[in-house]
Design an enzyme around this catalytic site. Structure first.
Site, short mmCIF file in Angstrom:
data_model
loop_
_atom_site.label_atom_id
_atom_site.label_comp_id
_atom_site.label_asym_id
_atom_site.label_seq_id
_atom_site.Cartn_x
_atom_site.Cartn_y
_atom_site.Cartn_z
N HIS A 1 -30.38 -74.45 68.32
CA HIS A 1 -31.83 -74.63 68.21
C HIS A 1 -32.30 -75.93 68.85
O HIS A 1 -33.50 -76.19 68.88
CB HIS A 1 -32.22 -74.61 66.73
CG HIS A 1 -31.61 -75.75 65.97
ND1 HIS A 1 -30.24 -75.84 65.75
CD2 HIS A 1 -32.14 -76.86 65.43
CE1 HIS A 1 -29.98 -76.96 65.10
NE2 HIS A 1 -31.11 -77.60 64.89
N ASP A 2 -31.39 -76.77 69.33
CA ASP A 2 -31.76 -78.04 69.98
C ASP A 2 -31.60 -78.00 71.50
O ASP A 2 -31.97 -78.96 72.18
CB ASP A 2 -30.87 -79.19 69.47
CG ASP A 2 -31.09 -79.52 68.00
OD1 ASP A 2 -32.19 -79.25 67.49
OD2 ASP A 2 -30.15 -80.05 67.38
N ASP B 1 -26.78 -74.92 56.31
CA ASP B 1 -26.92 -76.19 57.01
C ASP B 1 -26.98 -77.28 55.95
O ASP B 1 -27.73 -77.16 54.98
CB ASP B 1 -28.23 -76.17 57.82
CG ASP B 1 -28.08 -76.84 59.16
OD1 ASP B 1 -27.68 -78.01 59.18
OD2 ASP B 1 -28.40 -76.20 60.19
N ASP C 1 -39.77 -61.66 61.03
CA ASP C 1 -40.83 -61.91 60.04
C ASP C 1 -41.20 -60.60 59.35
O ASP C 1 -41.61 -59.66 60.03
CB ASP C 1 -42.04 -62.50 60.78
CG ASP C 1 -43.28 -62.57 59.91
OD1 ASP C 1 -43.14 -62.67 58.68
OD2 ASP C 1 -44.39 -62.53 60.48
N GLU D 1 -21.65 -81.55 62.91
CA GLU D 1 -22.38 -81.84 64.15
C GLU D 1 -22.24 -83.33 64.43
O GLU D 1 -22.56 -84.16 63.58
CB GLU D 1 -23.85 -81.47 64.01
CG GLU D 1 -24.59 -81.59 65.33
CD GLU D 1 -26.05 -82.00 65.19
OE1 GLU D 1 -26.82 -81.74 66.13
OE2 GLU D 1 -26.42 -82.61 64.17
N ASP E 1 -46.73 -63.31 58.44
CA ASP E 1 -47.36 -64.63 58.56
C ASP E 1 -46.96 -65.34 59.86
O ASP E 1 -47.33 -66.50 60.09
CB ASP E 1 -47.04 -65.52 57.34
CG ASP E 1 -45.56 -65.88 57.25
OD1 ASP E 1 -44.76 -65.34 58.05
OD2 ASP E 1 -45.20 -66.70 56.38
N ASP F 1 -38.36 -64.89 58.03
CA ASP F 1 -38.04 -65.09 56.62
C ASP F 1 -36.69 -64.46 56.27
O ASP F 1 -36.08 -63.76 57.08
CB ASP F 1 -39.17 -64.54 55.74
CG ASP F 1 -39.64 -63.17 56.19
OD1 ASP F 1 -38.76 -62.31 56.46
OD2 ASP F 1 -40.87 -62.94 56.29
N ASP G 1 -25.20 -81.50 59.46
CA ASP G 1 -26.10 -82.13 60.41
C ASP G 1 -25.73 -83.61 60.64
O ASP G 1 -25.57 -84.36 59.66
CB ASP G 1 -27.53 -82.04 59.84
CG ASP G 1 -28.60 -82.35 60.86
OD1 ASP G 1 -28.68 -81.63 61.87
OD2 ASP G 1 -29.35 -83.32 60.66
#
Ligand code: TEU
Length: 571
Positions: free
Chosen positions: A347-348, A109, A32, A275, A36, A40, A217
Site C-alpha cells: 500500500h506504500d 498489522d 465495499d 517491516e 459508503d 469493509d 509496522d
C-alpha cells in the site's frame, strides 16, 4: 479464551509460513458492501472464494483498528476495536472463522512504533508529567537557551516522514514530543517497560482471538539512541535521524523479549514479518536466523528504491543490472540461515508494472515476467491486492485526486515552500505517490469497478473498463491465471520452497537468470526484463522441461527471449 476463529487448520508446529503465499488486503480499497465508498470486513468475506481459487494461504489485513484515519489506520486510537468504517469486532471474528474454515490464515498489522495522538495513552501523557502514561512517549525540553515553542527550539533537528520537524510542542506539558511520522502519530517509548508490557498484552489479546501472526509496522524504529542527537541535514533542511532511530541499541533485546514473552509460550507457530526501512542484508540475516532470530522474516526496501535519487520524489532510471544485483544479493545473503520476504507491491509503493515493467506495450508480458522472478525466489511471496490482475498506477489528473497524507504534504512543501512548478510536483506524485496502490480493487467493468455502488473514497482507475477480475478469471492467457499457475507451482514443487539459490551469469544485461536446487531437482528461470528481444545460451542438460512460460508456444525460438519473456525449466 475460545474465540470463534480459534481453531487452526494445519499442523501447528511446522514452519508453515515458509511454503505460504500471503495476500495483502488494504481494506478501505478492497470491497465495499454498505455503499459508503469505503471497503469493509464483510466485503472481504464475499471474496474469500476468489482468494482461495488464486491459491492464497494467508491474508494480511492492513490496519482496521479504531483510528482517526489521518494515515489511513496507521494511527491507532484503540488497538482492541474495529473502526466503524470497516465494521465491528464481530465482523472480524466472522471473517477469521470463514478464513480458517477454508484452511487459510489471517495476520493483523501491528502498528506499535507509534499510536494516534487520540489514543488514551497519549491523551493522558500529554496532560501531565504525573499521569500513569507520562513516560510512554518521548518527551523532551526545548533546546537550552531558546524560546520554547518557537521554530529552532526543538530538542533536535530531525525531520518527520510526512514533513516538518519531528517534534511537536505541547504547552500543557511544557515539552515537545517526538513523532517520526505525522504529528498525529506520536512515537511510543519502548525503553519504558510498562509500554512494552502494554503492547505485549495487546498482542496476546489478538492471538487469543485466533489470529495467525502479525506484520509489524516500522518495527526496526522502536529502539532509538537515547541521546537523540542532531543529525546531518537532508535536502529538506532537517536532520536525517535514521542512523539514530533505526536498528537502535535495544532492537535485539526488545524483539527477543517479544518473542519470549508473546510467542514462545504458545503451542502454535505464527507468522511474524517486520517491516524495516533501511535494514541491511546482514541485519536481516541475524534477525531472521532460523535458530536464533526473533522474527520469521523482514520487509527490506533496497529493491524498491532503485528508481529514487536520494529522496523518493527525485527520479533516476532503474537499471536492470541494479535490480538483478540487489535481488540476487538478498537471496544469497540470507541463504539458508535466514528467510526472505518477497514483494513488489504494497500500500506504500507505486504499482510495479508501471514502475519497473511496461504498462502499455508489454503490460501482460512485463507483469507476468516480474511475477515469475519474484515468486520463484527463495522466501515467502506477498501479493498486494490487484497485483494479480496487473493493476497499474492511477494516472490522476490533478492534486484534488490525491488523498494520501504523504502526497499532500509533498505537494504543499514542493509548490508552497520551495516554489516548484506544480506540474513537476504532480509528475513526481503520479510516479511515486502511495495513492497509486490505493485505488479501488477492479472487480469488473461496472461504474464503481464492482468495488462500490456508492461514490469511492478515491478515484477508480478508468482502465477498469478492460482491466478487471471478470475479464481475466478463467482466461488461460490472463495475468490472473498466470499468478494462479505460479502459486500452484510453489505448492507443487518442493524446490520452489526449499531449493538453494544461485544466480546464472548470461553475459546479457537485460536478462536475469537463476537456478534453484533441491536434491536432484533443478528449477531454472530465464527472464528478459526489457522491451528488446535478446539471445540466450541455455544449458540443455539442465533446462529440460518447460514448466511455465509467458509467451505462447508458436513463437518459441529456444535461444531467443522476446521482450519480457520468461521461461521456467525443471529437471
Ligand atoms: O511505512 C513505513 C515507511 O517507512 C513508509 O511510510 C515510507 O516512509 C513511505 O512509504 C515512503 O514513501 C509504514 C506503513 O506501511 C505506512 O503506510 C505508514 O504510513 C507508516 O509506516 C507509518 O505508520
Amino acid at each position: 479464551m475460545a474465540a470463534p476463529g480459534a481453531s487452526r487448520s494445519a499442523s501447528d508446529n511446522e514452519a508453515w509460513w515458509k511454503s505460504a503465499v500471503v495476500y495483502q488486503i488494504y481494506v478501505r480499497s478492497f470491497a465495499d458492501t454498505d455503499g459508503d465508498g469505503i471497503g469493509d470486513l464483510p466485503g472481504i468475506v464475499e471474496h474469500l472464494d476468489y482468494l482461495q481459487e488464486l491459491g492464497i494461504d494467508v491474508i494480511w489485513l492492513s490496519p482496521v483498528y479504531r483510528s482517526p484515519q489521518e494515515d489511513n489506520g496507521y494511527d491507532v486510537s484503540d488497538y482492541r476495536d474495529v473502526d466503524p468504517l470497516f465494521g465491528t469486532l464481530e465482523d472480524l471474528d466472522r471473517l477469521l472463522a470463514a478464513v480458517h474454515l477454508r484452511g487459510m490464515r489471517l495476520i493483523m498489522d501491528l502498528v506499535v512504533n507509534h499510536t494516534s495522538s487520540q489514543h488514551p495513552w497519549f491523551l493522558a501523557s500529554r496532560c501531565s508529567r504525573e499521569s500513569a502514561t507520562s513516560e510512554w512517549y518521548f518527551w523532551r525540553d526545548a533546546r537550552p537557551g531558546t524560546v520554547p515553542g518557537e521554530p529552532g527550539s526543538e530538542p533536535n533537528n530531525w525531520g518527520a516522514s510526512f514533513g516538518g520537524s519531528a517534534w511537536e510542542w505541547v504547552p500543557e506539558r511544557g515539552q515537545y514530543y517526538l513523532h517520526l511520522f505525522a504529528p498525529s502519530q506520536p512515537d511510543l517509548n519502548w525503553d519504558n517497560p510498562d509500554t512494552r508490557e502494554a503492547v505485549f498484552t495487546m498482542m496476546d489479546w489478538w492471538l487469543d482471538r485466533g489470529i495467525d501472526g502479525f506484520r509489524m509496522d516500522v518495527i526496526n524504529f522502536i529502539s532509538k539512541d537515547p541521546l537523540l542527537p542532531d543529525a546531518p541535514l537532508n535536502r529538506d533542511g532537517y536532520g536525517d535521524g535514521m542512523p539514530y532511530f533505526s536498528h537502535g541499541p535495544q532492537i535485539h533485546a526488545y524483539l527477543a523479549e517479544m518473542k519470549r514473552r508473546v510467542f514462545d509460550p504458545r503451542p502454535g507457530t505464527y507468522l511474524t514479518v517486520g517491516e524495516m526501512p533501511g535494514v541491511t542484508p546482514e541485519q536481516a540475516r541475524e534477525l531472521t536466523d532460523q535458530e536464533h532470530g526473533h522474527l520469521n522474516m523482514v520487509f527490506q526496501y533496497e529493491h524498491v528504491a532503485l528508481d529514487a535519487d536520494g529522496d523518493k520524489w527525485t527520479r533516476r532510471p532503474m537499471s536492470v543490472n541494479d535490480l538483478r544485483d540487489t535481488l540476487a544479493r538478498w537471496q544469497t545473503a540470507l541463504g539458508d540461515t535466514g528467510w526472505n520476504s518477497l514483494y513488489w507491491n504494497n500500500h506504500d509503493q507505486p504499482r510495479v508494472v508501471s514502475r519497473y515493467g511496461n504498462d502499455t506495450t508489454y503490460w501482460r508480458e512485463s507483469a507476468t515476467a516480474l511475477a515469475t522472478v519474484l515468486h520463484l525466489h527463495r522466501g515467502t511471496p506477498y501479493v498486494y491486492q490487484g497485483e494479480e490482475i496487473g493493476m497499474t498506477n492511477a494516472g490522476f489528473a490533478g492534486i484534488d485526486d490525491f488523498r494520501d497524507i504523504e502526497s499532500l504534504d509533498h505537494y504543499r512543501t514542493a509548490v508552497g515552500t520551495h516554489r516548484e512548478d506544480p506540474s513537476v510536483a504532480l509528475d513526481a506524485l503520479r510516479r511515486q505517490s502511495r495513492d497509486n496502490a490505493r485505488t479501488p480493487m477492479q472487480w469488473s467493468a461496472a461504474p464503481g469497478a464492482g468495488f462500490t455502488t456508492g461514490s469511492p473514497w478515491i478515484g477508480v482507475n478508468p482502465n477498469h473498463s478492460w482491466l478487471n477480475v471478470a475479464t481475466q478469471r478463467g482466461v488461460r492467457t490472463s495475468i490472473y491465471e498466470f499468478y494462479r499457475a505460479l502459486i500452484a507451482l510453489r505448492h507443487r514443487l518442493p524446490v520452489v520452497v526449499d531449493g538453494s539459490f544461485a544466480a546464472i551469469e548470461t553475459g546479457r544485461d537485460q536478462i536475469y537468470a537463476f537456478r534453484r536446487h533441491l536434491g536432484n531437482a533443478a528449477l531454472t528461470v530465464y527472464a528478459n526484463l526489457s522491451d528488446l528481444p535478446v539471445s540466450v545460451d541455455r544449458d540443455d542438460r539442465v533446462d529440460r522441461d518447460l514448466v511455465l512460460a509467458n509467451y505462447p508456444g508458436s513463437r518459441r525460438d529456444p535461444d531467443r527471449l522476446e521482450p519480457w519473456e520468461v521461461r521456467v525449466y525443471l529437471r
